[in-house]
Structure formats: structure tokens, C-alpha cells
Design an enzyme around this catalytic site. Structure first.
Site, PDB file in Angstrom:
ATOM      1  N   SER A   9      98.079 -27.559 -60.722  1.00 53.72           N
ATOM      2  CA  SER A   9      97.819 -26.300 -61.425  1.00 53.72           C
ATOM      3  C   SER A   9      97.200 -25.308 -60.449  1.00 53.72           C
ATOM      4  O   SER A   9      96.114 -25.541 -59.911  1.00 53.72           O
ATOM      5  CB  SER A   9      96.855 -26.535 -62.590  1.00 53.72           C
ATOM      6  OG  SER A   9      96.301 -25.288 -62.968  1.00 53.72           O
ATOM      7  N   HIS A  34     102.442 -25.861 -61.610  1.00 48.33           N
ATOM      8  CA  HIS A  34     101.942 -25.537 -62.957  1.00 48.33           C
ATOM      9  C   HIS A  34     101.225 -24.189 -62.912  1.00 48.33           C
ATOM     10  O   HIS A  34     100.310 -23.977 -62.111  1.00 48.33           O
ATOM     11  CB  HIS A  34     101.001 -26.645 -63.435  1.00 48.33           C
ATOM     12  CG  HIS A  34     100.574 -26.507 -64.856  1.00 48.33           C
ATOM     13  ND1 HIS A  34     101.382 -26.859 -65.919  1.00 48.33           N
ATOM     14  CD2 HIS A  34      99.417 -26.051 -65.405  1.00 48.33           C
ATOM     15  CE1 HIS A  34     100.744 -26.626 -67.059  1.00 48.33           C
ATOM     16  NE2 HIS A  34      99.551 -26.127 -66.772  1.00 48.33           N
ATOM     17  N   ASP A  36      99.267 -21.391 -65.055  1.00 57.49           N
ATOM     18  CA  ASP A  36      98.493 -21.172 -66.285  1.00 57.49           C
ATOM     19  C   ASP A  36      98.316 -19.686 -66.578  1.00 57.49           C
ATOM     20  O   ASP A  36      97.694 -18.969 -65.795  1.00 57.49           O
ATOM     21  CB  ASP A  36      97.110 -21.826 -66.154  1.00 57.49           C
ATOM     22  CG  ASP A  36      97.188 -23.337 -66.219  1.00 57.49           C
ATOM     23  OD1 ASP A  36      97.729 -23.853 -67.218  1.00 57.49           O
ATOM     24  OD2 ASP A  36      96.720 -24.001 -65.278  1.00 57.49           O
ATOM     25  N   MET A  38      96.684 -16.990 -69.026  1.00 56.32           N
ATOM     26  CA  MET A  38      95.618 -16.845 -70.041  1.00 56.32           C
ATOM     27  C   MET A  38      95.368 -15.366 -70.311  1.00 56.32           C
ATOM     28  O   MET A  38      95.406 -14.552 -69.389  1.00 56.32           O
ATOM     29  CB  MET A  38      94.331 -17.495 -69.525  1.00 56.32           C
ATOM     30  CG  MET A  38      94.503 -18.956 -69.168  1.00 56.32           C
ATOM     31  SD  MET A  38      92.945 -19.687 -68.652  1.00 56.32           S
ATOM     32  CE  MET A  38      93.500 -21.331 -68.175  1.00 56.32           C
ATOM     33  N   HIS A  68     102.703 -22.360 -68.357  1.00 56.71           N
ATOM     34  CA  HIS A  68     101.932 -22.764 -69.535  1.00 56.71           C
ATOM     35  C   HIS A  68     101.313 -21.504 -70.134  1.00 56.71           C
ATOM     36  O   HIS A  68     100.365 -20.957 -69.583  1.00 56.71           O
ATOM     37  CB  HIS A  68     100.864 -23.788 -69.083  1.00 56.71           C
ATOM     38  CG  HIS A  68      99.908 -24.196 -70.157  1.00 56.71           C
ATOM     39  ND1 HIS A  68      98.764 -24.927 -69.886  1.00 56.71           N
ATOM     40  CD2 HIS A  68      99.913 -23.991 -71.499  1.00 56.71           C
ATOM     41  CE1 HIS A  68      98.110 -25.148 -71.014  1.00 56.71           C
ATOM     42  NE2 HIS A  68      98.783 -24.579 -72.000  1.00 56.71           N
ATOM     43  N   MET A  70      99.156 -19.467 -72.504  1.00 56.82           N
ATOM     44  CA  MET A  70      98.019 -19.473 -73.431  1.00 56.82           C
ATOM     45  C   MET A  70      97.796 -18.008 -73.796  1.00 56.82           C
ATOM     46  O   MET A  70      96.844 -17.348 -73.348  1.00 56.82           O
ATOM     47  CB  MET A  70      96.791 -20.089 -72.728  1.00 56.82           C
ATOM     48  CG  MET A  70      96.945 -21.586 -72.518  1.00 56.82           C
ATOM     49  SD  MET A  70      95.866 -22.272 -71.243  1.00 56.82           S
ATOM     50  CE  MET A  70      96.868 -22.004 -69.793  1.00 56.82           C
ATOM     51  N   MET A 139      97.256 -31.442 -74.215  1.00 58.15           N
ATOM     52  CA  MET A 139      96.032 -30.984 -73.555  1.00 58.15           C
ATOM     53  C   MET A 139      94.987 -32.096 -73.682  1.00 58.15           C
ATOM     54  O   MET A 139      94.702 -32.574 -74.776  1.00 58.15           O
ATOM     55  CB  MET A 139      95.486 -29.712 -74.216  1.00 58.15           C
ATOM     56  CG  MET A 139      96.345 -28.468 -74.066  1.00 58.15           C
ATOM     57  SD  MET A 139      96.776 -28.055 -72.375  1.00 58.15           S
ATOM     58  CE  MET A 139      95.154 -27.784 -71.634  1.00 58.15           C
ATOM     59  N   ASP A 177      97.643 -32.483 -69.434  1.00 54.11           N
ATOM     60  CA  ASP A 177      96.999 -31.370 -68.709  1.00 54.11           C
ATOM     61  C   ASP A 177      95.505 -31.323 -69.029  1.00 54.11           C
ATOM     62  O   ASP A 177      95.125 -31.104 -70.179  1.00 54.11           O
ATOM     63  CB  ASP A 177      97.691 -30.060 -69.144  1.00 54.11           C
ATOM     64  CG  ASP A 177      97.174 -28.830 -68.413  1.00 54.11           C
ATOM     65  OD1 ASP A 177      96.350 -28.962 -67.504  1.00 54.11           O
ATOM     66  OD2 ASP A 177      97.625 -27.721 -68.782  1.00 54.11           O
TER      67      ASP A 177
HETATM   68  C1  DX5 Z   1      93.419 -25.471 -68.674  1.00 53.49           C
HETATM   69  C2  DX5 Z   1      94.706 -25.408 -67.910  1.00 53.49           C
HETATM   70  C3  DX5 Z   1      94.890 -26.488 -66.921  1.00 53.49           C
HETATM   71  C4  DX5 Z   1      93.862 -26.519 -65.814  1.00 53.49           C
HETATM   72  C5  DX5 Z   1      93.677 -27.950 -65.446  1.00 53.49           C
HETATM   73  O1  DX5 Z   1      93.495 -24.597 -69.748  1.00 53.49           O
HETATM   74  O2  DX5 Z   1      95.819 -25.480 -68.806  1.00 53.49           O
HETATM   75  O3  DX5 Z   1      96.206 -26.497 -66.393  1.00 53.49           O
HETATM   76  O4  DX5 Z   1      94.225 -25.808 -64.669  1.00 53.49           O
HETATM   77  O5  DX5 Z   1      92.660 -28.016 -64.511  1.00 53.49           O
HETATM   78  P1  DX5 Z   1      91.968 -29.398 -64.116  1.00 53.49           P
HETATM   79  O6  DX5 Z   1      93.036 -30.299 -63.576  1.00 53.49           O
HETATM   80  O7  DX5 Z   1      90.972 -28.981 -63.100  1.00 53.49           O
HETATM   81  O8  DX5 Z   1      91.344 -29.950 -65.379  1.00 53.49           O
HETATM   82 ZN    ZN Z   2      97.857 -25.747 -68.000  1.00 51.13          ZN
END
Ligand code: DX5
Ligand code: ZN
Length: 224
Positions: A9, A34, A36, A38, A68, A70, A139, A177
Site C-alpha cells: 500500500s 495498492h 488508497d 480517502m 481502494h 474510501m 478490512m 488489508d
Molecule cells: C487503511 C488502508 C490500508 C493501509 C494499510 O485504510 O486501506 O491499505 O494502507 O496499512 P498497514 O499495512 O500499515 O496497516
Molecule cells: Zn487499502
């Protein structure tokens, strides 16, 4: 034998050197990148959007990008990520008014679709949606931040999702994840996951290849 994919990620990468960081994890053996997204609305954090995805593609990133989302509302941004070069696009059911439509939209835009389950979101959503998804993403932390601790109850949920997928006979990947590390990835694989997101465990390490190599060894050892 299933193929096991490691998906670093980039949330934990050095954003000032993002292209180099992505090159480094891909050279180190990452299968997916990956990504993310947000929005400071669906989750309490704000990250990166389609322009950054497009920039990575233009930079020459060859590994598939695993987006991903969010983000709420989510439908409008799906096409933007498809155009920006995403391979997988995953959505949270709570972030869509019409989940079936959002998943159809992802596939219609030429990407593979994922449905994401927060720790408190039941797998019952899959009852009417499993044939619309290419990836189930569980998750193992609450979404919003990297570096959180893996929630142990996820292990049982992975086993349940694995049973549902196997019973369906469909070709669906099972991704996990949040809080995935070298020391718990074996148990996560043994429970039935085949795709492993790891942010801080990889980007926080000194040697990305060594960390990804250790993760693969742990997966193999757990399945022997
Ligand atoms: C959290 C993200 C993850 C995050 C995971 O909302 O979706 O992808 O980057 O990070 P680690 O591996 O550090 O828990
Ligand atoms: Zn993620």
C-alpha cells in the site's frame, strides 16, 4: 495451486518520491500496487486521486494498480480511475446508494471489481453480489490510516469468505488489508486469503525485497 499476490500500500510510501518508491516495490517483487483513496468524508483522512494514478502509469508503472476507494459518493469517480489506468477498483457498500450498480459500473469501465468489508460489515452482502465481484477485500483494521493493529477476529471472517467463494465456484480473489506483517501473514494465508495488502510492513522496512521475500516464505510455510 492458487497464486499469492503481495500488494504494497503506497499510503506508507514517501510521497515526495512516489514514482521511485513504486518502482522499488515492483522491482522487489510486488504483484499489485495498492492505491488508497480517502476523501475526509467517508473516512477521516485525505489522500490521492486519479491524477496520481495517471501519473504513475505515465511514469511507466507496469504492475496492476489496485484502487481502494474510501470515497462517498463513489460512482462519479469510478470512470476517472478507469481512465487513469486502474486495474482493480474496490468499493465499500456503505459508500454507495446502489452497490450492484456501482459494481456493474466498474466492470463496464473495463476494470475488475472489488467489494470491501469493514470489520463490522457482515459478509451477507455477498449473498446477492458474489457474481458481480472479482475480489472480496476484508478490512482487518478500520479504514482511514496505515500502521494500525490487525484485528484478530478477521481470521474467522477470512475462513468464512473462503468457504463462500469456494462453494460458489467463481473466480474471486480474497484480499486482506490492514496490519498485515511478516509475523501474521502465514495465519492470514492459512485462513484462506490469497492477496495481501501491506503498507507500513513493507515501506517501513529497510529492504523491500527482503520483506516481500520473508512474507512469501511465511505464506509457503503456513500452507505446507
Ligand atoms: C487503511 C488502508 C490500508 C493501509 C494499510 O485504510 O486501506 O491499505 O494502507 O496499512 P498497514 O499495512 O500499515 O496497516
Ligand atoms: Zn487499502
Amino acid at each position: 495451486m492458487r497464486e499469492f499476490w503481495i500488494a504494497p500500500s503506497i499510503l506508507s510510501a514517501d510521497f515526495a518520491r512516489l514514482g521511485e518508491e513504486v518502482d522499488a516495490v515492483v522491482d522487489a517483487g510486488a504483484d499489485l500496487v495498492h492505491f488508497d483513496v480517502m476523501d475526509n468524508h467517508y473516512v477521516p483522512n485525505l489522500t490521492i486521486g486519479p491524477l496520481v494514478c495517471e501519473a504513475l502509469k505515465k511514469h511507466g508503472t507496469s504492475a496492476p494498480i489496485d484502487v481502494h476507494l474510501m470515497v462517498k459518493p463513489v460512482d462519479r469517480i469510478i470512470g476517472d480511475f478507469a481512465e487513469a489506468g486502474a486495474s482493480f477498483i474496490s468499493i465499500h457498500p456503505e459508500a454507495s446508494e446502489h452497490v450492484h450498480r456501482s459494481l456493474q459500473l466498474i466492470r463496464a469501465s473495463g476494470c475488475r471489481s472489488g467489494l470491501v468489508f469493514n470489520p463490522a460489515t457482515p459478509l451477507t452482502w455477498l449473498e446477492h453480489l458474489l457474481d458481480c465481484v472479482d475480489m472480496v477485500l476484508l478490512m482487518s483494521v478500520n479504514p482511514g490510516f496505515g500502521g494500525q493493529t490487525f484485528i484478530d477476529a478477521t481470521i474467522e471472517k477470512i475462513s468464512s469468505a473462503r468457504r463462500l467463494i469456494d462453494d460458489s465456484g467463481l473466480d474471486v480473489r480474497l484480499e486482506v488489508d490492514g496490519g498485515v506483517k511478516v509475523d501474521n501473514i502465514g495465519a492470514i494465508a492459512a485462513a484462506g486469503a490469497d492477496t495481501f495488502v501491506a503498507g507500513s510492513a513493507i515501506f517501513g522496512s529497510d529492504d523491500y525485497a527482503a520483506t516481500i521475500g520473508s512474507m512469501r516464505r511465511e505464506i509457503r510455510a503456513a500452507l505446507d
